[in-house]
Enzyme design. Structure first.
Site, mmCIF file in Angstrom:
data_model
loop_
_atom_site.group_PDB
_atom_site.id
_atom_site.type_symbol
_atom_site.label_atom_id
_atom_site.label_comp_id
_atom_site.label_asym_id
_atom_site.label_seq_id
_atom_site.Cartn_x
_atom_site.Cartn_y
_atom_site.Cartn_z
ATOM 1 N N GLY A 11 0.928 -1.261 -0.040
ATOM 2 C CA GLY A 11 0.324 0.544 0.301
ATOM 3 C C GLY A 11 0.885 1.244 0.129
ATOM 4 O O GLY A 11 1.644 1.042 0.293
ATOM 5 N N ARG A 72 0.682 -5.296 -5.391
ATOM 6 C CA ARG A 72 1.207 -6.344 -4.272
ATOM 7 C C ARG A 72 1.620 -7.802 -5.230
ATOM 8 O O ARG A 72 -0.012 -7.664 -5.573
ATOM 9 C CB ARG A 72 -0.307 -6.766 -3.099
ATOM 10 C CG ARG A 72 -0.220 -5.180 -2.265
ATOM 11 C CD ARG A 72 -1.661 -5.382 -1.821
ATOM 12 N NE ARG A 72 -2.755 -4.525 -0.802
ATOM 13 C CZ ARG A 72 -1.698 -3.809 0.283
ATOM 14 N NH1 ARG A 72 -1.121 -3.719 1.180
ATOM 15 N NH2 ARG A 72 -2.599 -2.448 0.986
ATOM 16 N N ASP A 103 4.742 -4.853 6.012
ATOM 17 C CA ASP A 103 4.912 -6.178 6.615
ATOM 18 C C ASP A 103 5.511 -7.236 4.940
ATOM 19 O O ASP A 103 6.051 -8.052 5.041
ATOM 20 C CB ASP A 103 4.443 -6.796 7.497
ATOM 21 C CG ASP A 103 2.504 -6.362 7.499
ATOM 22 O OD1 ASP A 103 2.279 -5.943 6.375
ATOM 23 O OD2 ASP A 103 2.081 -7.159 8.065
ATOM 24 N N THR A 126 4.640 2.903 5.314
ATOM 25 C CA THR A 126 3.225 2.396 5.114
ATOM 26 C C THR A 126 2.084 2.821 6.062
ATOM 27 O O THR A 126 2.850 3.562 6.873
ATOM 28 C CB THR A 126 2.846 0.802 5.809
ATOM 29 O OG1 THR A 126 1.466 0.486 6.544
ATOM 30 C CG2 THR A 126 4.202 0.580 6.674
ATOM 31 N N ASP A 128 -0.257 2.422 8.249
ATOM 32 C CA ASP A 128 -0.419 1.875 9.165
ATOM 33 C C ASP A 128 0.553 1.931 10.536
ATOM 34 O O ASP A 128 -0.020 1.223 11.838
ATOM 35 C CB ASP A 128 -0.724 0.101 8.741
ATOM 36 C CG ASP A 128 -1.799 -0.185 8.332
ATOM 37 O OD1 ASP A 128 -2.255 0.604 7.611
ATOM 38 O OD2 ASP A 128 -1.662 -1.555 7.635
ATOM 39 N N ASP A 130 2.617 -0.217 11.487
ATOM 40 C CA ASP A 130 2.130 -1.886 13.217
ATOM 41 C C ASP A 130 4.011 -2.430 12.568
ATOM 42 O O ASP A 130 4.247 -3.326 11.851
ATOM 43 C CB ASP A 130 1.512 -2.192 11.502
ATOM 44 C CG ASP A 130 1.507 -2.578 10.592
ATOM 45 O OD1 ASP A 130 2.170 -1.824 9.380
ATOM 46 O OD2 ASP A 130 1.008 -3.006 9.975
ATOM 47 N N ARG A 172 -5.380 -2.121 9.089
ATOM 48 C CA ARG A 172 -5.278 -3.433 8.825
ATOM 49 C C ARG A 172 -5.335 -4.392 10.264
ATOM 50 O O ARG A 172 -6.817 -3.930 10.854
ATOM 51 C CB ARG A 172 -3.859 -3.658 7.807
ATOM 52 C CG ARG A 172 -3.998 -5.275 7.275
ATOM 53 C CD ARG A 172 -2.836 -5.656 6.958
ATOM 54 N NE ARG A 172 -2.686 -5.061 5.639
ATOM 55 C CZ ARG A 172 -3.579 -5.303 4.049
ATOM 56 N NH1 ARG A 172 -3.869 -6.839 4.228
ATOM 57 N NH2 ARG A 172 -2.689 -5.156 3.263
#
Ligand code: F6P
Length: 296
Positions: A11, A72, A103, A126, A128, A130, A172
Site C-alpha cells: 500500500g 502487491r 510487512d 505504510t 499502518d 505496524d 489493517r
C-alpha cells in the site's frame, strides 16, 4: 557497493516520494548508480528497471503516492517469480536493494535474501505504523492528520443533528491510526483490535453520555477491530440497543494527499540512512528511527 536498485511496494503511503528522492540523491552523491524499479516486485520480475538521475526526483517531495508506483506482487510469492526477479537483478548488475513498504514487502525481501546473494535494506513505508524497529512508519502522520480533518468535519454535522457517528479508519490489523485519531479528535469511544470492547459496552457508554447531556458522539472504529466491521457495529447497535447511528468509512482517502512535514523528514532521513547502511555492507535490516535516533 556500486549499483543499487530501489522499489516501493504494498500500500502506498504519503512520504514515499520523499524517501525515493533521498535514496536517489544519497546514492548518486556516494557515487553509486541508482536504478528505479517500477510497480514493486512486479518490476523486478518484468525487468521494468531504469537508471535514475538527480533530476528524476525533482519536485516530488510534496507529492503523495509514489512515482515508482506500487503493487502487491502475487507472482513474487512463488519461487518461479522470484527466480525471474533474481535473473533481472543479475542482468542489471544490481548489488543492493532498498525496498520501501510494509510487512508484506519485508516478508518478500527476506525470502529474496535466501535465494539471492545481494544485499537488501528495508524502509518502513505504510500508513499502518505496524512495524517493529521504528517509532513511526512513513505515511502514518499524514494519514492520522487526514482522518482527523475528516473527523473534525463530521463533528460539525454530528453536533448539528445531535447524532452518533461511527467512523471507520484504516490500519489493517493495528489500531494505531484509530487510537491517535480518537484522542486527537476528542472521540467518545475508540474500538481497536488491541483491546476488547463489546458492542454492549459501546451502547452503555453512549447511553450514559446521552443521560449526562452529551447530544452527539463520535466512535472511531479501526478496520481490524474484533467486532467485525463498522457496518456490523452499526447494525447491532440498532438491533439490540435501539441506537441510531450514521456510518462513515474514510477508506483510501487516508493514503493520499501531500505528506506532512513529519513524514517528509522521516522519509528523507530513513531513505538516506538506508543507502548508508547498504554502503556499509549491511543487509537484512530495516532503517528505523527510535527516540529520534537512526537504528538498523
Ligand atoms: O497497509 C496499508 C493499507 O491501507 C491498510 O490500512 C489497509 O487495510 C490496506 O492497505 C488496504 O489495501 P488495498 O489498498 O490493497 O485495498
Amino acid at each position: 557497493m556500486n549499483r543499487i536498485g530501489l522499489l516501493t511496494s504494498g500500500g502506498d503511503a504519503p512520504g514515499m516520494n520523499a524517501t525515493v528522492r533521498a535514496v536517489v540523491r544519497t546514492g548518486l552523491d556516494a557515487g553509486m548508480d541508482v536504478l528505479g524499479i517500477k510497480r514493486g516486485y512486479n518490476g523486478l520480475i518484468n525487468g521494468d528497471i531504469d537508471r535514475m538521475g538527480p533530476r528524476s526526483v525533482s519536485n516530488i517531495i510534496q507529492r503523495g503516492g509514489t512515482i515508482l508506483m506500487s503493487a502487491r506482487a502475487e507472482e513474487f510469492r512463488r519461487k518461479p517469480g522470484r527466480s525471474k526477479a533474481i535473473h533481472n537483478l543479475h542482468v542489471h548488475g544490481i548489488e543492493g536493494l532498498v525496498v520501501i513498504g510494509g510487512d508484506g514487502t519485508f516478508r518478500g525481501a527476506q525470502q529474496l535474501l535466501k535465494e539471492w546473494n545481494g544485499k537488501v535494506v528495508g524502509v518502513p513505508g505504510t500508513i499502518d505504523n505496524d512495524l517493529y524497529g521504528t517509532d513511526y512508519t512513513i505515511g502514518f502522520d499524514t494519514a492520522v492528520n487526514t482522518a482527523l480533518d475528516a473527523i473534525d468535519k463530521i463533528r460539525d454535522t454530528a453536533s448539528a443533528h445531535e447524532r452518533t457517528f461511527l467512523v471507520e479508519v484504516m490500519g489493517r490489523h493495528a489500531g494505531f491510526i484509530a487510537l491517535d485519531v480518537a484522542v486527537a479528535g476528542g472521540a467518545e469511544i475508540a474500538l481497536i483490535p488491541e483491546t476488547q470492547t463489546t458492542i454492549k459496552q459501546v451502547a452503555e457508554a453512549l447511553t450514559e453520555n446521552r443521560s449526562k447531556g452529551k447530544t452527539s458522539s463520535i466512535v472511531v472504529v479501526a478496520e481490524g477491530d474484533e467486532e467485525g466491521g463498522v457496518m456490523h457495529v452499526a447494525a447491532e447497535l440498532k438491533k439490540h440497543h435501539g441506537i441510531d447511528t450514521r456510518v462513515c468509512i474514510l477508506g483510501h482517502i487516508q493514503r493520499g494527499g501531500s505528506p506532512t512535514a513529519a513524514d517528509r523528514l522521516l522519509g528523507s532521513r530513513l531513505g538516506a540512512y538506508a543507502v548508508e547502511l547498504l554502503g556499509k555492507g549491511k543487509s537484512g535490516v530495516m532503517a528505523g528511527e527510535i527516540n529520534h535516533k537512526l537504528v538498523a
